[in-house]
Scaffold this motif. Structure first.
Motif, PDB file in Angstrom:
ATOM      1  N   GLN A   1      -7.355   7.087   2.042  1.00 56.26           N
ATOM      2  CA  GLN A   1      -7.171   6.339   0.788  1.00 56.26           C
ATOM      3  C   GLN A   1      -7.707   4.925   1.013  1.00 56.26           C
ATOM      4  O   GLN A   1      -7.239   4.230   1.925  1.00 56.26           O
ATOM      5  CB  GLN A   1      -5.682   6.224   0.452  1.00 56.26           C
ATOM      6  CG  GLN A   1      -4.967   7.542   0.314  1.00 56.26           C
ATOM      7  CD  GLN A   1      -5.160   8.145  -1.057  1.00 56.26           C
ATOM      8  OE1 GLN A   1      -5.513   7.459  -2.023  1.00 56.26           O
ATOM      9  NE2 GLN A   1      -4.941   9.431  -1.168  1.00 56.26           N
TER      10      GLN A   1
ATOM     11  N   LEU B   1       1.140   4.039  -3.008  1.00 58.95           N
ATOM     12  CA  LEU B   1       0.856   5.469  -2.802  1.00 58.95           C
ATOM     13  C   LEU B   1       2.113   6.323  -2.930  1.00 58.95           C
ATOM     14  O   LEU B   1       2.033   7.544  -2.872  1.00 58.95           O
ATOM     15  CB  LEU B   1       0.247   5.676  -1.408  1.00 58.95           C
ATOM     16  CG  LEU B   1      -1.127   5.042  -1.200  1.00 58.95           C
ATOM     17  CD1 LEU B   1      -1.514   5.103   0.274  1.00 58.95           C
ATOM     18  CD2 LEU B   1      -2.189   5.736  -2.057  1.00 58.95           C
TER      19      LEU B   1
ATOM     20  N   ALA C   1       0.849  -1.205   0.000  1.00 60.82           N
ATOM     21  CA  ALA C   1       0.000   0.000   0.000  1.00 60.82           C
ATOM     22  C   ALA C   1       0.882   1.251   0.000  1.00 60.82           C
ATOM     23  O   ALA C   1       0.642   2.196  -0.772  1.00 60.82           O
ATOM     24  CB  ALA C   1      -0.917  -0.009   1.217  1.00 60.82           C
TER      25      ALA C   1
ATOM     26  N   ASP D   1      -4.888   6.732   7.675  1.00 60.31           N
ATOM     27  CA  ASP D   1      -4.598   7.306   6.353  1.00 60.31           C
ATOM     28  C   ASP D   1      -5.075   6.391   5.235  1.00 60.31           C
ATOM     29  O   ASP D   1      -5.436   6.838   4.159  1.00 60.31           O
ATOM     30  CB  ASP D   1      -3.073   7.508   6.178  1.00 60.31           C
ATOM     31  CG  ASP D   1      -2.497   8.398   7.256  1.00 60.31           C
ATOM     32  OD1 ASP D   1      -2.998   9.531   7.404  1.00 60.31           O
ATOM     33  OD2 ASP D   1      -1.567   7.966   7.967  1.00 60.31           O
ATOM     34  N   VAL D   2      -4.975   5.075   5.506  1.00 55.28           N
ATOM     35  CA  VAL D   2      -5.249   4.098   4.442  1.00 55.28           C
ATOM     36  C   VAL D   2      -6.068   2.940   4.998  1.00 55.28           C
ATOM     37  O   VAL D   2      -5.767   2.427   6.080  1.00 55.28           O
ATOM     38  CB  VAL D   2      -3.919   3.501   3.900  1.00 55.28           C
ATOM     39  CG1 VAL D   2      -4.178   2.527   2.755  1.00 55.28           C
ATOM     40  CG2 VAL D   2      -2.949   4.590   3.471  1.00 55.28           C
TER      41      VAL D   2
ATOM     42  N   ALA E   1      -6.950  -0.805   3.617  1.00 50.56           N
ATOM     43  CA  ALA E   1      -6.635  -1.717   2.504  1.00 50.56           C
ATOM     44  C   ALA E   1      -7.435  -3.003   2.648  1.00 50.56           C
ATOM     45  O   ALA E   1      -7.408  -3.640   3.704  1.00 50.56           O
ATOM     46  CB  ALA E   1      -5.135  -2.024   2.501  1.00 50.56           C
TER      47      ALA E   1
ATOM     48  N   ARG F   1      -6.757   1.883  -6.222  1.00 53.98           N
ATOM     49  CA  ARG F   1      -7.464   2.778  -5.302  1.00 53.98           C
ATOM     50  C   ARG F   1      -8.946   2.721  -5.630  1.00 53.98           C
ATOM     51  O   ARG F   1      -9.327   2.682  -6.803  1.00 53.98           O
ATOM     52  CB  ARG F   1      -6.931   4.208  -5.511  1.00 53.98           C
ATOM     53  CG  ARG F   1      -7.510   5.236  -4.562  1.00 53.98           C
ATOM     54  CD  ARG F   1      -6.758   6.564  -4.656  1.00 53.98           C
ATOM     55  NE  ARG F   1      -6.698   7.099  -6.008  1.00 53.98           N
ATOM     56  CZ  ARG F   1      -7.673   7.797  -6.589  1.00 53.98           C
ATOM     57  NH1 ARG F   1      -8.789   8.051  -5.931  1.00 53.98           N
ATOM     58  NH2 ARG F   1      -7.541   8.243  -7.812  1.00 53.98           N
TER      59      ARG F   1
ATOM     60  N   ILE G   1      -2.223   2.589   8.747  1.00 56.47           N
ATOM     61  CA  ILE G   1      -2.933   1.758   7.770  1.00 56.47           C
ATOM     62  C   ILE G   1      -3.792   0.716   8.491  1.00 56.47           C
ATOM     63  O   ILE G   1      -3.320   0.082   9.442  1.00 56.47           O
ATOM     64  CB  ILE G   1      -1.927   1.002   6.846  1.00 56.47           C
ATOM     65  CG1 ILE G   1      -0.932   1.993   6.215  1.00 56.47           C
ATOM     66  CG2 ILE G   1      -2.637   0.198   5.771  1.00 56.47           C
ATOM     67  CD1 ILE G   1       0.132   1.336   5.324  1.00 56.47           C
TER      68      ILE G   1
ATOM     69  N   LEU H   1      -7.933   1.269  -0.532  1.00 55.43           N
ATOM     70  CA  LEU H   1      -7.243   0.501  -1.578  1.00 55.43           C
ATOM     71  C   LEU H   1      -7.681  -0.954  -1.579  1.00 55.43           C
ATOM     72  O   LEU H   1      -8.122  -1.479  -0.555  1.00 55.43           O
ATOM     73  CB  LEU H   1      -5.719   0.528  -1.337  1.00 55.43           C
ATOM     74  CG  LEU H   1      -5.041   1.884  -1.111  1.00 55.43           C
ATOM     75  CD1 LEU H   1      -3.548   1.684  -0.852  1.00 55.43           C
ATOM     76  CD2 LEU H   1      -5.244   2.812  -2.306  1.00 55.43           C
TER      77      LEU H   1
END
Ligand SMILES: Nc1ncnc2c1ncn2[C@@H]1O[C@H](COP(=O)(O)OP(=O)(O)O)[C@@H](O)[C@H]1O
Ligand SMILES: CC(=O)OP(=O)(O)O
Ligand SMILES: [Mg+2]
Length: 402
Positions: A377, A195, A191, A324-325, A327, A368, A204, A379
């Protein structure tokens, strides 16, 4: 270097043969129903057609012998001789507190894996069968073990301890260990690469949702919390596993239904989850189909699965003071458009904004699925536990030679 990767279950054995010069997969396959009346071996050489053999395979040693025979078979094989296999990498679910890294198998490593049988009765004995079977069939080939728990050894005490008498941790190692670490590690790194951002800077949340399912909070590249516990039963609702429940239910049901320890374990591991609530299947594809055809129990199973996943995402955002992310990975995470959509619909408070069109894209590549405005984000990152095992095996065997 050619490396055979083995993921042994109690009645199954998955394998992949890698050529590490370009990390290509030469062949892969699966032996199912080991120890049952008709075992099935499915072997797929890359770029050629699949072969299926039905025969009696009573234990893992025979299973590996048959796999090696197919790998070297004049019609379906991909190597001239077994001697071309220079190392074997094994997935082991439980490494306890012994292992925070992969290891070259020796007597001490095997003894430690054995000491962990009690903590992972469904998984570690099967891994040991895989190791012994490989040693029997390839006696001079180095074997490496790669642990599902290793990545989670960075969890802080406040995340891994249970609020029960501490003596149980000291005497019996009762604590949370997590699982699927190989995947959580790979997906979080992929990931960050996708990015083009430093892993160290990212918070994450990795949702590994396949047959078994777990979710991990990865802060700065380290696991700080994960949903599986002392065993892979805790946490999310899964295909046949209950996930979290009030622990008082266990003695209560054992008493009322006169169940033994093994029966209650079997109920929670094999007869719960999506299967129990839908009454149809443990497979998310069938649950989704049932739901779309108006089956109320399938809808309830889906809703419970999604709701529990969403609650964990919220709690891990809290654990890291932000995210932030997010996944998604593994069978359900990579493929279920509707599950991802429902989860994200209810995460707007975190600043999640899904792009419905991107969410519908089907591909085997990292991608994404959040909109350009999304604060988080989102993903989809296809996992590849076997490749990580092959890479670790390669690194460790090369290192042991120098
Ligand atoms: N198109 C799909 N839609 C929803 N779920 C899917 C889809 N394809 C696969 N799955 C789910 O993925 C699960 C298997 O995930 P996987 O990660 O391959 O499991 P494991 O490696 O633990 O055997 C299946 O049980 C199925 O529920
Ligand atoms: C640990 C675990 O749940 O593994 P799997 O997903 O292979 O069932
Ligand atoms: Mg899996």
């Amino acid at each position: 270097m050619k490396i055979l990767v083995i993921n042994a279950g109690s009645s199954s054995l998955k394998y992949q043969l890698y050529d590490m010069t370009d990390e290509s997969v030469l062949a892969k396959g699966l032996v199912e129903r080991i120890g049952m009346d008709s075992s099935i071996l499915t072997h797929k050489p890359t770029g050629r057609s699949e072969v299926t053999e039905v025969s009696e395979i009573l234990e893992h040693t025979t299973a590996i012998r048959k796999v090696l025979a197919l790998l070297t078979d004049p019609d379906h094989g991909v190597i001239g001789s077994v001697d071309e296999i220079e190392a074997v990498g094994h997935r082991v679910v439980h490494g306890g507190e012994f292992f925070s890294e992969s290891a070259l198998v020796d007597g001490d490593v095997k003894s430690k894996i054995r000491q962990l049988f009690d903590l992972a009765p469904l998984h570690n004995p099967a891994s040991m069968m895989g190791i012994k079977a490989s040693e029997a069939n390839m006696p001079n080939v180095p074997q490496v073990v790669v642990f599902d728990t290793a990545f989670h050894q960075t969890m802080p005490e406040h995340a891994y301890l249970y609020a029960i008498p501490r003596v149980l941790y000291k005497k019996h190692k009762v604590r949370r260990y997590g699982a699927h670490g190989t995947s959580h590690d790979f997906v979080s790194k992929t990931a960050a690469e996708f990015l083009d951002r430093p892993l160290e800077d990212l918070k994450i949340i990795v949702c590994h949702i396949g047959n078994g399912a777990s979710i991990t909070a990865v802060k700065g590249g380290e696991s700080v919390d994960t949903s599986m516990g002392m065993t892979p039963l805790e946490g999310l609702m899964m295909g046949t596993r209950s996930g979290d429940l009030d622990p008082a239910i266990v003695p209560y049901v054992m008493n009322k239904e006169e169940l033994t320890v093994s029966e209650v374990n079997s109920m929670l591991n094999k007869h719960s989850g999506l299967l129990a609530i839908s009454g149809i299947s443990s497979d998310m594809r069938e649950i989704t189909e049932g739901m779309q055809n108006g089956d109320a129990n399938s809808k309830l199973a889906f809703d419970m699965y999604e709701y529990r996943l969403r609650k964990y995402i919220g709690s891990y955002a809290a654990a890291m003071n932000g995210v932030d992310v997010i996944a998604f990975t593994a069978g359900v995470g990579e493929n279920s458009v509707v599950l991802r959509q429902k989860v994200c619909e209810n995460l707007t408070y975190l600043g999640v904004e899904l792009d419905e069109k991107l969410n519908e894209v089907r591909s085997g590549e990292p991608r994404r699925i959040s909109s350009a405005n999304s604060k988080v984000q989102v993903l989809v990152i296809p996992t590849n536990e076997e490749l990580v095992i092959a890479r670790d095996t390669h690194r460790i065997v090369q290192g042991s030679k120098s």
